[in-house]
Write a protein that holds these residues in place. Structure first.
Motif, mmCIF file in Angstrom:
data_model
loop_
_atom_site.group_PDB
_atom_site.id
_atom_site.type_symbol
_atom_site.label_atom_id
_atom_site.label_comp_id
_atom_site.label_asym_id
_atom_site.label_seq_id
_atom_site.Cartn_x
_atom_site.Cartn_y
_atom_site.Cartn_z
ATOM 1 N N ASN A 87 0.732 -1.365 0.104
ATOM 2 C CA ASN A 87 0.123 0.053 0.107
ATOM 3 C C ASN A 87 0.850 1.245 -0.086
ATOM 4 O OD1 ASN A 87 -3.010 -0.998 0.704
ATOM 5 N ND2 ASN A 87 -1.536 -2.255 2.051
ATOM 6 N N SER A 88 2.194 1.074 -0.250
ATOM 7 C CA SER A 88 3.155 2.245 -0.253
ATOM 8 C C SER A 88 2.578 3.216 -1.234
ATOM 9 C CB SER A 88 4.470 1.966 -0.308
ATOM 10 O OG SER A 88 4.820 1.335 -1.444
ATOM 11 N N ARG A 89 1.983 2.934 -2.308
ATOM 12 C CA ARG A 89 1.620 3.909 -3.420
ATOM 13 C C ARG A 89 0.808 4.985 -2.839
ATOM 14 N NH1 ARG A 89 -1.533 -0.607 -3.525
ATOM 15 N NH2 ARG A 89 -3.632 -0.126 -4.013
ATOM 16 N N GLN A 90 -0.060 4.755 -1.932
ATOM 17 C CA GLN A 90 -1.136 5.626 -1.572
ATOM 18 C C GLN A 90 -0.389 6.866 -0.884
ATOM 19 O OE1 GLN A 90 -3.811 3.220 0.652
ATOM 20 N NE2 GLN A 90 -4.591 2.479 -0.766
ATOM 21 N N PHE A 91 0.744 6.552 -0.012
ATOM 22 C CA PHE A 91 1.629 7.581 0.368
ATOM 23 C C PHE A 91 1.786 8.742 -0.437
ATOM 24 C CE2 PHE A 91 3.394 4.154 3.293
ATOM 25 C CZ PHE A 91 2.660 4.363 4.517
ATOM 26 N N PHE A 92 1.988 8.234 -1.890
ATOM 27 C CA PHE A 92 2.608 9.191 -2.823
ATOM 28 C C PHE A 92 1.219 9.737 -3.374
ATOM 29 C CE2 PHE A 92 6.021 6.019 -2.749
ATOM 30 C CZ PHE A 92 6.801 6.875 -2.397
ATOM 31 N N TYR A 93 0.279 8.959 -3.728
ATOM 32 C CA TYR A 93 -0.765 9.803 -4.453
ATOM 33 C C TYR A 93 -1.646 10.414 -3.542
ATOM 34 C CZ TYR A 93 -3.895 5.446 -4.264
ATOM 35 O OH TYR A 93 -4.519 4.590 -3.606
ATOM 36 N N GLY A 94 -1.519 10.186 -2.353
ATOM 37 C CA GLY A 94 -2.490 10.682 -1.115
ATOM 38 C C GLY A 94 -2.037 12.297 -0.970
ATOM 39 N N LEU A 95 -0.685 12.519 -1.058
ATOM 40 C CA LEU A 95 -0.128 13.863 -1.351
ATOM 41 C C LEU A 95 -0.964 14.874 -1.917
ATOM 42 C CD1 LEU A 95 3.779 13.235 -1.338
ATOM 43 C CD2 LEU A 95 2.185 13.822 0.620
ATOM 44 N N THR A 96 -1.638 14.207 -3.028
ATOM 45 C CA THR A 96 -2.551 15.336 -3.923
ATOM 46 C C THR A 96 -3.519 15.918 -3.165
ATOM 47 O OG1 THR A 96 -2.145 13.597 -5.924
ATOM 48 C CG2 THR A 96 -3.771 15.504 -6.314
ATOM 49 N N PHE A 97 -4.159 15.164 -2.125
ATOM 50 C CA PHE A 97 -5.282 15.782 -1.566
ATOM 51 C C PHE A 97 -5.246 16.244 0.167
ATOM 52 C CE2 PHE A 97 -7.129 13.581 -5.321
ATOM 53 C CZ PHE A 97 -8.227 14.744 -5.623
ATOM 54 N N VAL A 98 -3.829 15.964 0.468
ATOM 55 C CA VAL A 98 -3.726 16.206 2.032
ATOM 56 C C VAL A 98 -4.021 17.501 2.168
ATOM 57 C CG1 VAL A 98 -1.302 17.080 1.849
ATOM 58 C CG2 VAL A 98 -2.048 15.660 3.557
ATOM 59 N N GLY A 123 10.191 -20.192 -4.038
ATOM 60 C CA GLY A 123 9.077 -20.768 -3.668
ATOM 61 C C GLY A 123 7.763 -19.931 -3.378
ATOM 62 N N LYS A 124 6.598 -20.268 -3.715
ATOM 63 C CA LYS A 124 5.240 -19.713 -3.418
ATOM 64 C C LYS A 124 5.201 -19.193 -2.063
ATOM 65 C CE LYS A 124 2.304 -23.591 -2.744
ATOM 66 N NZ LYS A 124 1.109 -24.257 -3.232
ATOM 67 N N ASP A 125 5.761 -19.876 -1.150
ATOM 68 C CA ASP A 125 5.357 -19.364 0.253
ATOM 69 C C ASP A 125 6.230 -18.067 0.943
ATOM 70 O OD1 ASP A 125 3.785 -21.388 0.923
ATOM 71 O OD2 ASP A 125 5.455 -22.800 1.074
ATOM 72 N N TYR A 126 7.368 -17.644 0.226
ATOM 73 C CA TYR A 126 8.396 -16.761 0.573
ATOM 74 C C TYR A 126 8.464 -15.742 -0.450
ATOM 75 C CZ TYR A 126 9.098 -20.403 3.895
ATOM 76 O OH TYR A 126 8.969 -21.482 4.954
ATOM 77 N N PHE A 127 8.169 -15.908 -1.783
ATOM 78 C CA PHE A 127 8.483 -14.863 -2.684
ATOM 79 C C PHE A 127 7.843 -13.336 -2.888
ATOM 80 C CE2 PHE A 127 4.404 -15.859 -4.772
ATOM 81 C CZ PHE A 127 4.317 -14.911 -5.575
ATOM 82 N N LEU A 128 6.693 -13.494 -2.105
ATOM 83 C CA LEU A 128 5.970 -12.132 -2.192
ATOM 84 C C LEU A 128 6.466 -10.969 -1.655
ATOM 85 C CD1 LEU A 128 3.354 -10.558 -3.006
ATOM 86 C CD2 LEU A 128 2.149 -11.251 -0.677
ATOM 87 N N LEU A 129 7.024 -10.881 -0.558
ATOM 88 C CA LEU A 129 7.635 -9.799 0.054
ATOM 89 C C LEU A 129 9.059 -9.608 -0.497
ATOM 90 C CD1 LEU A 129 7.744 -7.564 2.454
ATOM 91 C CD2 LEU A 129 8.699 -9.300 4.029
ATOM 92 N N PRO A 130 10.030 -10.288 -0.946
ATOM 93 C CA PRO A 130 11.116 -9.945 -1.629
ATOM 94 C C PRO A 130 10.879 -9.468 -3.031
ATOM 95 C CG PRO A 130 11.451 -12.195 -0.682
ATOM 96 C CD PRO A 130 9.907 -11.834 -0.417
ATOM 97 N N THR A 131 9.753 -9.974 -3.425
ATOM 98 C CA THR A 131 9.323 -9.377 -4.815
ATOM 99 C C THR A 131 9.122 -7.963 -4.735
ATOM 100 O OG1 THR A 131 8.665 -11.646 -5.710
ATOM 101 C CG2 THR A 131 7.671 -9.517 -6.847
ATOM 102 N N LEU A 132 8.179 -7.773 -3.729
ATOM 103 C CA LEU A 132 7.722 -6.194 -3.323
ATOM 104 C C LEU A 132 8.928 -5.173 -3.274
ATOM 105 C CD1 LEU A 132 4.714 -7.038 -1.086
ATOM 106 C CD2 LEU A 132 4.654 -5.961 -3.386
ATOM 107 N N ILE A 133 9.936 -5.765 -2.387
ATOM 108 C CA ILE A 133 11.232 -5.153 -2.038
ATOM 109 C C ILE A 133 11.975 -4.807 -3.554
ATOM 110 C CG2 ILE A 133 13.412 -4.940 -1.081
ATOM 111 C CD1 ILE A 133 11.810 -6.455 1.312
ATOM 112 N N LEU A 134 12.288 -5.900 -4.196
ATOM 113 C CA LEU A 134 12.890 -5.784 -5.400
ATOM 114 C C LEU A 134 12.501 -4.913 -6.408
ATOM 115 C CD1 LEU A 134 15.343 -6.914 -7.300
ATOM 116 C CD2 LEU A 134 13.842 -8.877 -8.045
ATOM 117 N N VAL A 135 10.932 -5.062 -6.806
ATOM 118 C CA VAL A 135 10.248 -4.127 -7.724
ATOM 119 C C VAL A 135 10.308 -2.569 -7.221
ATOM 120 C CG1 VAL A 135 8.147 -3.982 -8.995
ATOM 121 C CG2 VAL A 135 8.895 -6.173 -8.691
ATOM 122 N N SER A 136 9.957 -2.552 -5.885
ATOM 123 C CA SER A 136 9.948 -1.068 -5.530
ATOM 124 C C SER A 136 11.389 -0.512 -5.731
ATOM 125 C CB SER A 136 9.596 -1.316 -4.095
ATOM 126 O OG SER A 136 8.484 -1.650 -3.861
ATOM 127 N N GLY A 137 12.523 -1.297 -5.572
ATOM 128 C CA GLY A 137 13.842 -0.707 -5.612
ATOM 129 C C GLY A 137 14.166 -0.507 -7.001
#
Length: 246
Positions: free
Chosen positions: A84-95, A219-233
């Motif tokens: 949900n980190s994207r909401q930090f950025f586009y939320g600034l539009t209406f803060v 594997g499917k049990d652990y890939f989600l969080l590393p993927t989010l970190i990698l792609v965000s970076g």
């Protein structure tokens, strides 16, 4: 007083019409969420409680898996942050707008979603509000009221759907295996729509390729969080390049 009553009704009507596409989709997706929670052994009460406190559809589906598997608080917190980190950025539009809404400020921040953000932006563009400081007080108040009611209608529809899904899960005699694919289908639809609407496909390709590679590697049990970190970076590094092409 009569004029104020008519004006309030008109504001509610406009807000309802603007929120209708959101409430329609939220109702059915949240019903799927409630059914998924019931399948995981969590009653409609927990669906309602989670929707009251979390209110982020994508992560709520992921949270079902976390709760069922006994994931750590740290894993849950970090996953929620990155998803949900994207909401930090586009939320600034209406803060600044939210701050001017007084007591509604915390509620507006809590109920900001991709869909309500889109509706709020459409009101700015349709009314050609280039300089918000020059906006008339009555027009600003009307816009703020519509924003508030759109957020309220949307949230209520999600909570109602979550409760209905949980109750149906208790009543229906069949096991609804695969109902959680509803959110996957929604993501695929959103991804296709985004692919068509933008010229630069780097974010989508980075997410897809990174997800597949890490899925195969760890594997499917652990890939989600590393993927989010990698792609965000990767996206942070390539941000200037993406903006230049847009």
């Amino acid at each position: 007083m009569a004029g104020e009553t008519v004006d309030r009704k008109e504001v509610l009507k406009q807000a309802f019409v603007k929120a209708l596409p959101i409430t329609g989709s939220y109702l059915f997706v949240s019903m799927a969420y409630g059914l998924t929670m019931q399948e995981a052994g969590l009653s409609w009460f927990w669906s309602l409680f989670t929707s009251l406190t979390v209110y982020t559809g994508a992560f709520q589906f992921v949270l079902v898996t976390f709760l069922s598997s006994g994931a750590s608080i740290l894993t849950i917190a970090l996953t929620a942050l990155f998803m949900n980190s994207r909401q930090f950025f586009y939320g600034l539009t209406f803060v600044e707008d939210f701050k001017k809404m007084g007591k509604r400020y915390p509620y507006m921040v809590h109920t900001m979603t991709d869909e309500t953000y889109a509706v709020n932006c459409s009101m700015l563009s349709s009314e050609v509000i280039r300089d918000r400081n020059a906006e008339k007080e009555n027009d600003r108040k009307r816009r703020f009221d519509i924003m508030f009611y759109v957020a309220s209608f949307s949230r209520i529809s999600w909570m109602v759907g979550a409760v209905l899904g949980g109750i149906l899960g208790q009543i229906l005699p069949v096991k609804l295996e695969g109902i959680d694919f509803c959110m996957t289908a929604l993501f695929i639809t959103i991804a296709i729509d985004q692919w068509r609407s933008v010229k630069v496909h780097l974010p989508a390709l980075a997410g897809f390729i990174g997800g597949v590679l890490l899925l195969l590697l760890i594997g499917k049990d652990y890939f989600l969080l590393p993927t989010l970190i990698l792609v965000s970076g990767l996206l942070l590094i390539c941000e200037r390049k993406v903006e230049a092409h847009e």
